[in-house]
Design a protein around this motif. Structure first.
Motif, PDB file in Angstrom:
ATOM      1  N   UNK A 198       0.821  -1.204   0.000  1.00  0.00           N
ATOM      2  CA  UNK A 198       0.000   0.000   0.000  1.00  0.00           C
ATOM      3  C   UNK A 198       0.861   1.262   0.000  1.00  0.00           C
ATOM      4  N   UNK A 199       1.987   1.223   0.695  1.00  0.00           N
ATOM      5  CA  UNK A 199       2.894   2.370   0.701  1.00  0.00           C
ATOM      6  C   UNK A 199       3.450   2.615  -0.697  1.00  0.00           C
ATOM      7  N   UNK A 200       3.863   1.549  -1.374  1.00  0.00           N
ATOM      8  CA  UNK A 200       4.310   1.665  -2.766  1.00  0.00           C
ATOM      9  C   UNK A 200       3.203   2.278  -3.628  1.00  0.00           C
ATOM     10  N   UNK A 201       1.981   1.757  -3.478  1.00  0.00           N
ATOM     11  CA  UNK A 201       0.867   2.222  -4.314  1.00  0.00           C
ATOM     12  C   UNK A 201       0.559   3.689  -4.063  1.00  0.00           C
ATOM     13  N   UNK A 202       0.577   4.099  -2.792  1.00  0.00           N
ATOM     14  CA  UNK A 202       0.316   5.513  -2.483  1.00  0.00           C
ATOM     15  C   UNK A 202       1.387   6.411  -3.087  1.00  0.00           C
ATOM     16  N   UNK A 203       2.627   5.969  -3.015  1.00  0.00           N
ATOM     17  CA  UNK A 203       3.715   6.762  -3.571  1.00  0.00           C
ATOM     18  C   UNK A 203       3.558   6.908  -5.081  1.00  0.00           C
ATOM     19  N   UNK A 204       3.199   5.819  -5.745  1.00  0.00           N
ATOM     20  CA  UNK A 204       2.981   5.875  -7.194  1.00  0.00           C
ATOM     21  C   UNK A 204       1.856   6.853  -7.520  1.00  0.00           C
ATOM     22  N   UNK A 205       0.815   6.861  -6.701  1.00  0.00           N
ATOM     23  CA  UNK A 205      -0.311   7.769  -6.954  1.00  0.00           C
ATOM     24  C   UNK A 205       0.089   9.223  -6.752  1.00  0.00           C
ATOM     25  N   UNK A 206       0.791   9.498  -5.651  1.00  0.00           N
ATOM     26  CA  UNK A 206       1.193  10.879  -5.357  1.00  0.00           C
ATOM     27  C   UNK A 206       2.169  11.388  -6.406  1.00  0.00           C
ATOM     28  N   UNK A 207       3.193  10.560  -6.701  1.00  0.00           N
ATOM     29  CA  UNK A 207       4.229  10.989  -7.639  1.00  0.00           C
ATOM     30  C   UNK A 207       3.731  10.973  -9.072  1.00  0.00           C
ATOM     31  N   UNK A 208       2.884  10.012  -9.413  1.00  0.00           N
ATOM     32  CA  UNK A 208       2.450   9.866 -10.800  1.00  0.00           C
ATOM     33  C   UNK A 208       1.163  10.582 -11.126  1.00  0.00           C
ATOM     34  N   UNK A 209       0.452  11.069 -10.108  1.00  0.00           N
ATOM     35  CA  UNK A 209      -0.804  11.771 -10.365  1.00  0.00           C
ATOM     36  C   UNK A 209      -0.599  13.260 -10.522  1.00  0.00           C
ATOM     37  N   UNK A 210      -0.376  13.943  -9.403  1.00  0.00           N
ATOM     38  CA  UNK A 210      -0.292  15.395  -9.429  1.00  0.00           C
ATOM     39  C   UNK A 210       0.870  15.937 -10.228  1.00  0.00           C
ATOM     40  N   UNK A 211       2.032  15.299 -10.135  1.00  0.00           N
ATOM     41  CA  UNK A 211       3.200  15.851 -10.831  1.00  0.00           C
ATOM     42  C   UNK A 211       3.053  15.743 -12.344  1.00  0.00           C
ATOM     43  N   UNK A 212       2.599  14.585 -12.837  1.00  0.00           N
ATOM     44  CA  UNK A 212       2.407  14.427 -14.280  1.00  0.00           C
ATOM     45  C   UNK A 212       1.323  15.366 -14.794  1.00  0.00           C
TER      46      UNK A 212
END
Length: 369
Positions: A198-212
């Motif tokens: 879940x920590x990996x998934x949250x990081x992917x969402x934070x880094x891959x959502x708003x920044x992109x």
């Protein structure tokens, strides 16, 4: 200085030149990512690999890295998520004469990509996307208690998804992480726990959502406000990649990163003490006149030099190639569908927003025809 709780009350130093930032990025022993830690009752590393240093960082990163950086990985992202999502979003716009691309398009491509990649679809994906966007939005229209409620819903949906994929694996990121093995020094390889997944998934969402989302908006803003460069891209689609790289240099979405000084050290004429914090100015370094001519100008034709938008060294952005593909495919699809794409002269002129935390575009009101 309030970005990281762990950094409060410490001596801060700001690093602005490209040379000094590069030196700090490439020396994780002296400049640690532990500054990212958010204190909590169980002292969990809630930011995952973002708050880890080698060799722990390397071990955890290897459990997810192949899904982003292996040669075949980009093909998986395109066929499983990116291409279909862009096609559907462009089709929605096709009946319209006007659009606000920042919200109607740029915000949706990466969020839809990530939710699809981790394994959500249908009504569950809609609930998740709504909860995620409302838990991360800085809008004053969302009350703090609503933001917290949506954050808890994101946590619940992720937990349920991990349980579902343990029972019924599929071709998605959660199933991949369930099969992954963590190899820590001196320990036998083991599966990731649900919390680690879940920590990996949250990081992917934070880094891959708003920044992109924000970088796609900045790239489109740059082209739409520089008509001669937009015309060059229309004539030669190979220049799209150059436009993306220049937008990353010109306005990186995250202009400052932070590191904790682990030992007394002399650094570019200053004596830093163990426990100090340095603020690495990616934005200023990307406009260092010692490295780039006329650095404040957007110029996709400038000589190609590495910029710092994705960081450097150990923590260079894991999803940078996926982000590049998202932005490149999105711009190409928009230009194919709407060759006369231009800013709407009747709407307020867009501008770059943000500060030390994040940068983006105020909006992208456009005429499609």
């Amino acid at each position: 200085h309030d970005r990281h709780v762990f950094a409060k009350g410490r001596q801060h130093w700001t690093v602005l030149s490209y040379e000094a930032c590069e030196q700090a990025f490439r020396d994780p022993e002296t400049f640690s990512n532990r500054v990212q830690h958010h204190p909590n009752p169980d002292n969990e590393q809630t930011m995952g690999i973002l708050e880890m240093d080698p060799p722990l960082h390397r071990a955890y990163r290897r459990t997810i890295q192949p899904k982003f950086l292996m040669p075949q990985a980009l093909g998986w992202w395109r066929t499983q998520t990116i291409d279909g999502i862009i096609e559907r979003l462009v089709e929605r716009l096709s009946s319209r004469d006007r659009a606000e691309l920042n919200i109607d398009f740029c915000a949706r491509v990466p969020v839809y990509t990530i939710t699809t990649a981790i394994g959500l679809d249908g009504e569950e994906a809609l609930r998740f996307r709504h909860a995620y966007l409302n838990s991360t939005s800085s809008s004053r229209d969302i009350a703090p208690e609503d933001r917290m409620r949506n954050a808890r819903l994101v946590e619940t949906l992720l937990s349920d998804l991990v349980a579902a994929r343990r029972a019924d694996p599929r071709d998605d990121l959660i199933s991949y992480l369930i099969d992954a093995r963590l190899r820590l020094a001196g320990e036998a390889p083991r599966p990731l726990t649900d919390r680690e997944i879940m920590t990996h998934a949250r990081l992917v969402m934070v880094a891959g959502g708003g920044t992109s989302w924000r970088q796609m908006g900045i790239t489109l803003y740059a082209l739409l406000t520089h008509p001669e460069q937009l015309a060059a891209v229309k004539a030669d689609r190979a220049l799209i990649d150059d436009a993306i790289e220049e937008s990353l240099r010109w306005y990186p979405t995250a202009p400052y990163f932070y590191r904790l000084v682990t030992r007394d050290t002399a650094f570019h004429g200053q004596d830093l003490k163990a426990g100090d914090v340095i603020e690495l100015g990616l934005g200023p370094a990307n406009r260092d006149p010692a490295r780039w001519h006329d650095p404040d100008a957007f110029d996709l034709h400038r000589p190609k030099l590495t910029n710092m938008a994705f960081g450097l060294g150990t923590h260079r952005c894991l999803g940078m190639n996926v982000a590049r593909v998202e932005i490149a495919r999105s711009i190409e699809a928009l230009l194919d569908a709407f060759p006369d794409l231009r800013l709407d002269p009747a709407a307020p002129a867009p501008f770059i927003t943000g500060g030390l935390e994040q940068q983006g575009v105020s909006g992208l009101p456009v005429l499609l025809r």
